[in-house]
Motif scaffolding. Sequence first.
Motif, PDB file in Angstrom:
ATOM      1  N   LEU A  41       0.816  -1.215   0.000  1.00  0.00           N
ATOM      2  CA  LEU A  41       0.000   0.000   0.000  1.00  0.00           C
ATOM      3  C   LEU A  41       0.849   1.265   0.000  1.00  0.00           C
ATOM      4  O   LEU A  41       0.418   2.302  -0.515  1.00  0.00           O
ATOM      5  CB  LEU A  41      -0.933  -0.001   1.221  1.00  0.00           C
ATOM      6  CG  LEU A  41      -2.061  -1.045   1.193  1.00  0.00           C
ATOM      7  CD1 LEU A  41      -2.872  -0.975   2.484  1.00  0.00           C
ATOM      8  CD2 LEU A  41      -2.963  -0.850  -0.014  1.00  0.00           C
ATOM      9  N   PHE A  44       1.547   3.261  -3.493  1.00  0.00           N
ATOM     10  CA  PHE A  44       0.458   3.742  -4.353  1.00  0.00           C
ATOM     11  C   PHE A  44       0.836   4.970  -5.179  1.00  0.00           C
ATOM     12  O   PHE A  44       0.238   5.238  -6.225  1.00  0.00           O
ATOM     13  CB  PHE A  44      -0.788   4.056  -3.510  1.00  0.00           C
ATOM     14  CG  PHE A  44      -0.676   5.304  -2.681  1.00  0.00           C
ATOM     15  CD1 PHE A  44      -1.109   6.523  -3.171  1.00  0.00           C
ATOM     16  CD2 PHE A  44      -0.146   5.252  -1.397  1.00  0.00           C
ATOM     17  CE1 PHE A  44      -1.022   7.681  -2.410  1.00  0.00           C
ATOM     18  CE2 PHE A  44      -0.042   6.402  -0.629  1.00  0.00           C
ATOM     19  CZ  PHE A  44      -0.486   7.619  -1.136  1.00  0.00           C
ATOM     20  N   GLY A  89       0.049  -8.631  -2.587  1.00  0.00           N
ATOM     21  CA  GLY A  89      -1.012  -7.791  -2.048  1.00  0.00           C
ATOM     22  C   GLY A  89      -2.252  -8.593  -1.709  1.00  0.00           C
ATOM     23  O   GLY A  89      -2.901  -8.371  -0.677  1.00  0.00           O
ATOM     24  N   GLY A  93      -3.917  -9.116   1.993  1.00  0.00           N
ATOM     25  CA  GLY A  93      -5.327  -8.821   2.254  1.00  0.00           C
ATOM     26  C   GLY A  93      -6.047  -9.990   2.872  1.00  0.00           C
ATOM     27  O   GLY A  93      -6.907  -9.819   3.750  1.00  0.00           O
ATOM     28  N   LEU A 101      -6.320  -1.454   5.163  1.00  0.00           N
ATOM     29  CA  LEU A 101      -6.966  -0.302   4.536  1.00  0.00           C
ATOM     30  C   LEU A 101      -7.704   0.544   5.562  1.00  0.00           C
ATOM     31  O   LEU A 101      -7.792   1.765   5.425  1.00  0.00           O
ATOM     32  CB  LEU A 101      -7.929  -0.777   3.448  1.00  0.00           C
ATOM     33  CG  LEU A 101      -7.245  -1.408   2.227  1.00  0.00           C
ATOM     34  CD1 LEU A 101      -8.260  -2.091   1.332  1.00  0.00           C
ATOM     35  CD2 LEU A 101      -6.490  -0.364   1.440  1.00  0.00           C
ATOM     36  N   THR A 104      -5.348   3.144   7.297  1.00  0.00           N
ATOM     37  CA  THR A 104      -4.637   4.165   6.530  1.00  0.00           C
ATOM     38  C   THR A 104      -5.244   5.548   6.737  1.00  0.00           C
ATOM     39  O   THR A 104      -6.457   5.699   6.886  1.00  0.00           O
ATOM     40  CB  THR A 104      -4.651   3.826   5.023  1.00  0.00           C
ATOM     41  OG1 THR A 104      -3.901   4.813   4.326  1.00  0.00           O
ATOM     42  CG2 THR A 104      -6.063   3.807   4.478  1.00  0.00           C
ATOM     43  N   LEU A 109      -5.807   6.582  -0.752  1.00  0.00           N
ATOM     44  CA  LEU A 109      -5.957   5.146  -0.575  1.00  0.00           C
ATOM     45  C   LEU A 109      -7.399   4.786  -0.228  1.00  0.00           C
ATOM     46  O   LEU A 109      -7.934   3.791  -0.711  1.00  0.00           O
ATOM     47  CB  LEU A 109      -5.010   4.644   0.518  1.00  0.00           C
ATOM     48  CG  LEU A 109      -3.559   4.390   0.104  1.00  0.00           C
ATOM     49  CD1 LEU A 109      -2.753   3.885   1.284  1.00  0.00           C
ATOM     50  CD2 LEU A 109      -3.493   3.395  -1.039  1.00  0.00           C
ATOM     51  N   ARG A 110      -8.030   5.584   0.594  1.00  0.00           N
ATOM     52  CA  ARG A 110      -9.425   5.303   0.964  1.00  0.00           C
ATOM     53  C   ARG A 110     -10.339   5.447  -0.250  1.00  0.00           C
ATOM     54  O   ARG A 110     -11.248   4.636  -0.451  1.00  0.00           O
ATOM     55  CB  ARG A 110      -9.870   6.251   2.079  1.00  0.00           C
ATOM     56  CG  ARG A 110      -9.222   5.942   3.419  1.00  0.00           C
ATOM     57  CD  ARG A 110      -9.734   6.853   4.509  1.00  0.00           C
ATOM     58  NE  ARG A 110      -9.144   6.515   5.799  1.00  0.00           N
ATOM     59  CZ  ARG A 110      -9.385   7.162   6.925  1.00  0.00           C
ATOM     60  NH1 ARG A 110     -10.205   8.201   6.917  1.00  0.00           N
ATOM     61  NH2 ARG A 110      -8.812   6.783   8.042  1.00  0.00           N
ATOM     62  N   ALA A 113      -9.739   2.464  -2.427  1.00  0.00           N
ATOM     63  CA  ALA A 113     -10.379   1.267  -1.878  1.00  0.00           C
ATOM     64  C   ALA A 113     -11.868   1.249  -2.200  1.00  0.00           C
ATOM     65  O   ALA A 113     -12.435   0.204  -2.535  1.00  0.00           O
ATOM     66  CB  ALA A 113     -10.161   1.214  -0.368  1.00  0.00           C
ATOM     67  N   THR A 140      -3.359  -0.604  -6.846  1.00  0.00           N
ATOM     68  CA  THR A 140      -2.651  -0.882  -5.594  1.00  0.00           C
ATOM     69  C   THR A 140      -3.582  -1.501  -4.560  1.00  0.00           C
ATOM     70  O   THR A 140      -3.230  -2.475  -3.902  1.00  0.00           O
ATOM     71  CB  THR A 140      -2.046   0.411  -5.020  1.00  0.00           C
ATOM     72  OG1 THR A 140      -1.166   0.998  -5.976  1.00  0.00           O
ATOM     73  CG2 THR A 140      -1.274   0.132  -3.741  1.00  0.00           C
ATOM     74  N   VAL A 141      -4.776  -0.935  -4.411  1.00  0.00           N
ATOM     75  CA  VAL A 141      -5.654  -1.352  -3.313  1.00  0.00           C
ATOM     76  C   VAL A 141      -6.581  -2.507  -3.686  1.00  0.00           C
ATOM     77  O   VAL A 141      -7.105  -3.175  -2.795  1.00  0.00           O
ATOM     78  CB  VAL A 141      -6.488  -0.164  -2.805  1.00  0.00           C
ATOM     79  CG1 VAL A 141      -5.602   0.908  -2.225  1.00  0.00           C
ATOM     80  CG2 VAL A 141      -7.366   0.417  -3.901  1.00  0.00           C
ATOM     81  N   MET A 145      -7.794  -5.741  -1.277  1.00  0.00           N
ATOM     82  CA  MET A 145      -9.248  -5.717  -1.158  1.00  0.00           C
ATOM     83  C   MET A 145      -9.838  -7.052  -1.627  1.00  0.00           C
ATOM     84  O   MET A 145     -10.751  -7.592  -0.993  1.00  0.00           O
ATOM     85  CB  MET A 145      -9.815  -4.568  -1.995  1.00  0.00           C
ATOM     86  CG  MET A 145     -11.333  -4.445  -1.950  1.00  0.00           C
ATOM     87  SD  MET A 145     -11.920  -3.911  -0.342  1.00  0.00           S
ATOM     88  CE  MET A 145     -11.454  -2.177  -0.394  1.00  0.00           C
TER      89      MET A 145
END
Length: 221
Positions: A41, A44, A89, A93, A101, A104, A109-110, A113, A140-141, A145
């Motif tokens: 993460l 990103f 990743g 997860g 997540l 963060t 990032l949020r 996500a 990235t996320v 996820m």
Amino acid sequence: MATPPHLASQLAVNVLDAHSLLAAFGVLGVGVVLFAETGLLIGFFLPGDSLLFTAGLLCTGAADRGVRLSLGPLLVAAAVGALAGSQCGFLLGRKAGGALLARTRSAKLREGAQRAEELLERYGHAKAIVLARFVPVVRTVLNPMAGALGVPARTFTVWQTVGGLVWSLGLTLAGYALGSSIPNVDKYLLPVIALIVVVSLLPLAAELLRSRRTAREGACG
């Protein structure tokens, strides 16, 4: 004690600039950056799209900037970094759930996500995993996820491999092809990179338009 010139250049590297990364770390840097961007993460913000395209361009010698890369090792490094990063990743997860997540503080990032979760819900696992490769931050996320949401490991592995190869090898070869066919392309490097990034988003845009059209037709029917 004086710092050796090559070491000084590595210490002064700008991680947001593709050419600076390539000048300092070469082909190995491509693999490491793609692994970090797609698997961790904290990566990103790294310039995956422009890095791949610029690296391909530098294989032709068209960009007179003191850096020359070999296409074969570059393609291998790009593919390995992109595929291994995504798988890492996903595994993170699965083990950590949504905790990574949730903790963060990064608004990007949020937001990424949220977009990744929307992709998974709207398009299903296979299509979402492939499309996410072409969207910065989302690529990235989506991997952690997918692990946190319980996407089957076999499904994730197959489709992240497809998307990862199309993305990493496609952008690299696009840079190589452009550098081989257009004289003095280095003069137009920045606008060309911007264009490549925009083009890389076209699959997602086309899919969004298609889904909206389908939704409208369903509502009318």
